[in-house]
Write a protein that holds these residues in place. Sequence first.
Motif, mmCIF file in Angstrom:
data_model
loop_
_atom_site.group_PDB
_atom_site.id
_atom_site.type_symbol
_atom_site.label_atom_id
_atom_site.label_comp_id
_atom_site.label_asym_id
_atom_site.label_seq_id
_atom_site.Cartn_x
_atom_site.Cartn_y
_atom_site.Cartn_z
ATOM 1 N N ARG A 58 5.266 6.128 38.546
ATOM 2 C CA ARG A 58 5.357 6.660 37.177
ATOM 3 C C ARG A 58 6.735 7.246 36.899
ATOM 4 O O ARG A 58 7.287 7.069 35.809
ATOM 5 C CB ARG A 58 4.266 7.701 36.955
ATOM 6 C CG ARG A 58 2.855 7.121 36.999
ATOM 7 C CD ARG A 58 1.775 8.161 36.734
ATOM 8 N NE ARG A 58 0.470 7.586 36.988
ATOM 9 C CZ ARG A 58 -0.267 7.799 38.081
ATOM 10 N NH1 ARG A 58 0.185 8.646 39.007
ATOM 11 N NH2 ARG A 58 -1.423 7.213 38.255
ATOM 12 N N VAL A 113 9.198 4.353 36.306
ATOM 13 C CA VAL A 113 9.008 3.751 34.988
ATOM 14 C C VAL A 113 9.558 4.670 33.901
ATOM 15 O O VAL A 113 10.219 4.223 32.956
ATOM 16 C CB VAL A 113 7.513 3.444 34.736
ATOM 17 C CG1 VAL A 113 7.276 3.036 33.288
ATOM 18 C CG2 VAL A 113 7.034 2.343 35.680
ATOM 19 N N LEU A 114 9.298 5.978 34.031
ATOM 20 C CA LEU A 114 9.794 6.946 33.059
ATOM 21 C C LEU A 114 11.314 6.952 33.004
ATOM 22 O O LEU A 114 11.920 6.913 31.919
ATOM 23 C CB LEU A 114 9.279 8.342 33.411
ATOM 24 C CG LEU A 114 9.801 9.504 32.561
ATOM 25 C CD1 LEU A 114 9.351 9.358 31.114
ATOM 26 C CD2 LEU A 114 9.335 10.841 33.127
ATOM 27 N N ASP A 115 11.959 6.996 34.167
ATOM 28 C CA ASP A 115 13.419 7.039 34.191
ATOM 29 C C ASP A 115 14.009 5.797 33.541
ATOM 30 O O ASP A 115 14.947 5.889 32.736
ATOM 31 C CB ASP A 115 13.914 7.161 35.629
ATOM 32 C CG ASP A 115 15.400 7.464 35.690
ATOM 33 O OD1 ASP A 115 15.781 8.615 35.423
ATOM 34 O OD2 ASP A 115 16.186 6.541 35.993
ATOM 35 N N ALA A 116 13.472 4.637 33.876
ATOM 36 C CA ALA A 116 13.980 3.391 33.307
ATOM 37 C C ALA A 116 13.793 3.357 31.796
ATOM 38 O O ALA A 116 14.698 2.952 31.050
ATOM 39 C CB ALA A 116 13.273 2.201 33.953
ATOM 40 N N ALA A 117 12.624 3.792 31.322
ATOM 41 C CA ALA A 117 12.330 3.745 29.881
ATOM 42 C C ALA A 117 13.254 4.652 29.085
ATOM 43 O O ALA A 117 13.661 4.312 27.962
ATOM 44 C CB ALA A 117 10.876 4.130 29.637
ATOM 45 N N GLU A 118 13.606 5.798 29.654
ATOM 46 C CA GLU A 118 14.420 6.760 28.910
ATOM 47 C C GLU A 118 15.878 6.342 28.789
ATOM 48 O O GLU A 118 16.608 6.861 27.937
ATOM 49 C CB GLU A 118 14.334 8.137 29.581
ATOM 50 C CG GLU A 118 12.968 8.785 29.407
ATOM 51 C CD GLU A 118 12.863 10.140 30.072
ATOM 52 O OE1 GLU A 118 13.682 10.419 30.978
ATOM 53 O OE2 GLU A 118 11.966 10.912 29.701
ATOM 54 N N LEU A 121 16.986 3.393 27.819
ATOM 55 C CA LEU A 121 17.216 2.482 26.696
ATOM 56 C C LEU A 121 17.699 3.211 25.445
ATOM 57 O O LEU A 121 18.752 2.860 24.889
ATOM 58 C CB LEU A 121 15.954 1.654 26.408
ATOM 59 C CG LEU A 121 15.765 0.411 27.269
ATOM 60 C CD1 LEU A 121 15.424 0.769 28.708
ATOM 61 C CD2 LEU A 121 14.668 -0.485 26.700
ATOM 62 N N PRO A 145 17.338 -4.066 27.483
ATOM 63 C CA PRO A 145 16.110 -4.226 28.270
ATOM 64 C C PRO A 145 16.361 -5.109 29.484
ATOM 65 O O PRO A 145 17.100 -6.090 29.427
ATOM 66 C CB PRO A 145 15.146 -4.903 27.287
ATOM 67 C CG PRO A 145 15.644 -4.498 25.937
ATOM 68 C CD PRO A 145 17.140 -4.452 26.067
ATOM 69 N N VAL A 149 14.773 -1.405 35.543
ATOM 70 C CA VAL A 149 13.352 -1.695 35.372
ATOM 71 C C VAL A 149 12.518 -0.890 36.355
ATOM 72 O O VAL A 149 12.848 -0.814 37.550
ATOM 73 C CB VAL A 149 13.067 -3.202 35.581
ATOM 74 C CG1 VAL A 149 11.595 -3.514 35.318
ATOM 75 C CG2 VAL A 149 13.958 -4.043 34.676
ATOM 76 N N ALA A 153 0.789 -1.726 34.357
ATOM 77 C CA ALA A 153 0.784 -0.746 33.268
ATOM 78 C C ALA A 153 -0.443 0.154 33.292
ATOM 79 O O ALA A 153 -0.363 1.339 32.943
ATOM 80 C CB ALA A 153 0.882 -1.471 31.923
#
Length: 311
Positions: A88, A91-96, A98, A105, A109, A116
């Motif tokens: 988690r 995923v959080l670090d990668a999402a932030e 962008l 994108p 990743v 998910a």
Amino acid sequence: MSTPDLLLDRRPDGERPLPPTEERLEASAELDAKSSLEVLRLLNAEDRVAVEAVDAVLPQLAGLVDLTAGRFRRGGTVHYFGAGTSGRLGVLDAAELLPTFNLEPGRVVGHIAGGAAALVNAVEDAEDSDAEGRAAAADLGPDDVAIGLAASGNTPYVGGALAVARAAGAHTALVSSNPHADLAHLADTVIVLETGAEVLTGSTRLKAATAEKLVLNGFSTALMVAVGRTWSNLMVSVVATNDKLRHRTVRILADATGLQPAAARQLLASADGELKTAIVAAVGGIEIDEARRLIAEHGGSVRDALAEASR
């Protein structure tokens, strides 16, 4: 009340020591007898251990950032692999990245065992799937970087991913709180966070995860700085997708150039909302089109574009 036996330093089979995260912390032996304030103070004190653990690995982390930056500039990608809390956090670090750095994108990743669904629910046995980890890393190549996140250092999902990534020529790294991690042999870079036993025995969502989050924050932020996604300490790559961020871009431009807000807003509009272009045009004293060209030629680096503009 008697103190529980704390000598739980080996696995049930007696073959090797348990990971430090599975040992019992003497300071929290009477945890359920403490007041809420006492519990919180103990948790807070142990969180400081996490900060110190990260401080101890900064040289190794810096080396990983520098190596990754070189590959990133060549078009390489970064992949985090983890299960449960570790997954988690990745995923959080990668999402932030962008919105903060206008990162395309697929450049960084996060992969989590169980997919998910595992972001909000526990997916039974997902972390034990070597095959799922191998599948998640199947598309990695020589310019990529694979970072395994496993507090215990033994997660099969992470092991499968690192094995496939390494075979493909990717640089592999392991972030763990276990100095005797089983997966260390699969990593070119091993970062061991000495967080020790948890306040709640085995609950690595506590200080092991705190240290891991600090490592991820530091790694990704330093990487974005290294590849020119910032200028000074300003988020010049931020994507203005709402009113708050549109106001922020005006403030950043004003801070960077000394312009009044109204003038900054006008210049930003002239640059079609491109903050970096507006900064280079204003600071470099050049036209918008020339600023845009220099930004493109220097891979988005404001500092490098301005250096050329001043020649």
